[in-house]
Scaffold this active site. Sequence first.
Site, mmCIF file in Angstrom:
data_model
loop_
_atom_site.group_PDB
_atom_site.id
_atom_site.type_symbol
_atom_site.label_atom_id
_atom_site.label_comp_id
_atom_site.label_asym_id
_atom_site.label_seq_id
_atom_site.Cartn_x
_atom_site.Cartn_y
_atom_site.Cartn_z
ATOM 1 N N SER A 63 -5.168 16.832 -18.324
ATOM 2 C CA SER A 63 -5.080 17.280 -19.720
ATOM 3 C C SER A 63 -3.673 17.323 -20.292
ATOM 4 O O SER A 63 -3.506 17.588 -21.488
ATOM 5 C CB SER A 63 -5.738 18.659 -19.868
ATOM 6 O OG SER A 63 -7.138 18.548 -19.820
ATOM 7 N N LYS A 225 1.986 22.125 -22.029
ATOM 8 C CA LYS A 225 0.582 21.715 -21.958
ATOM 9 C C LYS A 225 0.242 21.508 -20.499
ATOM 10 O O LYS A 225 0.854 20.697 -19.804
ATOM 11 C CB LYS A 225 0.324 20.420 -22.737
ATOM 12 C CG LYS A 225 -1.154 19.990 -22.705
ATOM 13 C CD LYS A 225 -2.016 20.984 -23.446
ATOM 14 C CE LYS A 225 -3.510 20.775 -23.218
ATOM 15 N NZ LYS A 225 -3.967 21.376 -21.930
ATOM 16 N N SER A 226 -0.727 22.268 -20.039
ATOM 17 C CA SER A 226 -1.134 22.192 -18.632
ATOM 18 C C SER A 226 -2.253 21.171 -18.452
ATOM 19 O O SER A 226 -2.831 20.672 -19.415
ATOM 20 C CB SER A 226 -1.607 23.566 -18.146
ATOM 21 O OG SER A 226 -2.723 23.997 -18.916
ATOM 22 N N GLY A 227 -2.555 20.879 -17.200
ATOM 23 C CA GLY A 227 -3.637 19.958 -16.888
ATOM 24 C C GLY A 227 -4.150 20.192 -15.481
ATOM 25 O O GLY A 227 -3.394 20.619 -14.605
#
Length: 281
Positions: A63, A225-227
């Site tokens: 993501s 923004k993590s994923g």
Amino acid sequence: MKKLIFLIVIALVLSACNSNSSHAKELNDLEKKYNAHIGVYALDTKSGKEVKFNSDKRFAYASTSKAINSAILLEQVPYNKLNKKVHINKDDIVAYSPILEKYVGKDITLKALIEASMTYSDNTANNKIIKEIGGIKKVKQRLKELGDKVTNPVRYEIELNYYSPKSKKDTSTPAAFGKTLNKLIANGKLSKENKKFLLDLMLNNKSGDTLIKDGVPKDYKVADKSGQAITYASRNDVAFVYPKGQSEPIVLVIFTNKDNKSDKPNDKLISETAKSVMKEF
């Protein structure tokens, strides 16, 4: 005088080597501690200094790509046109779409799509953003225009989260991803309004509180923004880190995974990696 200059140059080189070996040892130790693989790329956009560790190794980006997709769309659409609406059908909805599932049969603005994708990591929102850009081929074309021939978008949500170490599908390297983030967002073509809009979403995002944010001093600002992919404990965070009093960010990309398909990630690995890397700045 020549001898003095030579000695100064040697001292600087040795200092850089010691610095690099210091963070490399710490990150090697973290890999052993968590039985994991770490990839890092950091760029101080003010000084140009880089810190790398396995920076050319491929990882699933998961993501974190939502930041890139949102930025590409924001390049195309002026801020005052983000009120354009798109229709959401039942067939559009994929797993983990907490915002878009409420819009079945309704319209949603591009602005709200980006907010859902960046703040809630809504998968359907990401798919709709990609389609608004013109599809995956258009995303890849824009990446190539930015000089990124490494990042390899192939699938939509949620399939892109099924990472295989034998495939390059939906993967990138920390270096390629970090340089693209810098060119797109920190120093790209985004209008002042669109850049502020996107960075504000990343600054106010709460899903990364246990990741890079947890590893840097509390008075630093972190827009991230993590994923997380479904396989191989793939866990990532990408961020623009603003040290206190600094307006130009440090671009920081941390990708991690493990060897076994069913392994689970640990957010502490990313926060401890961030803590180690940020000592270099």
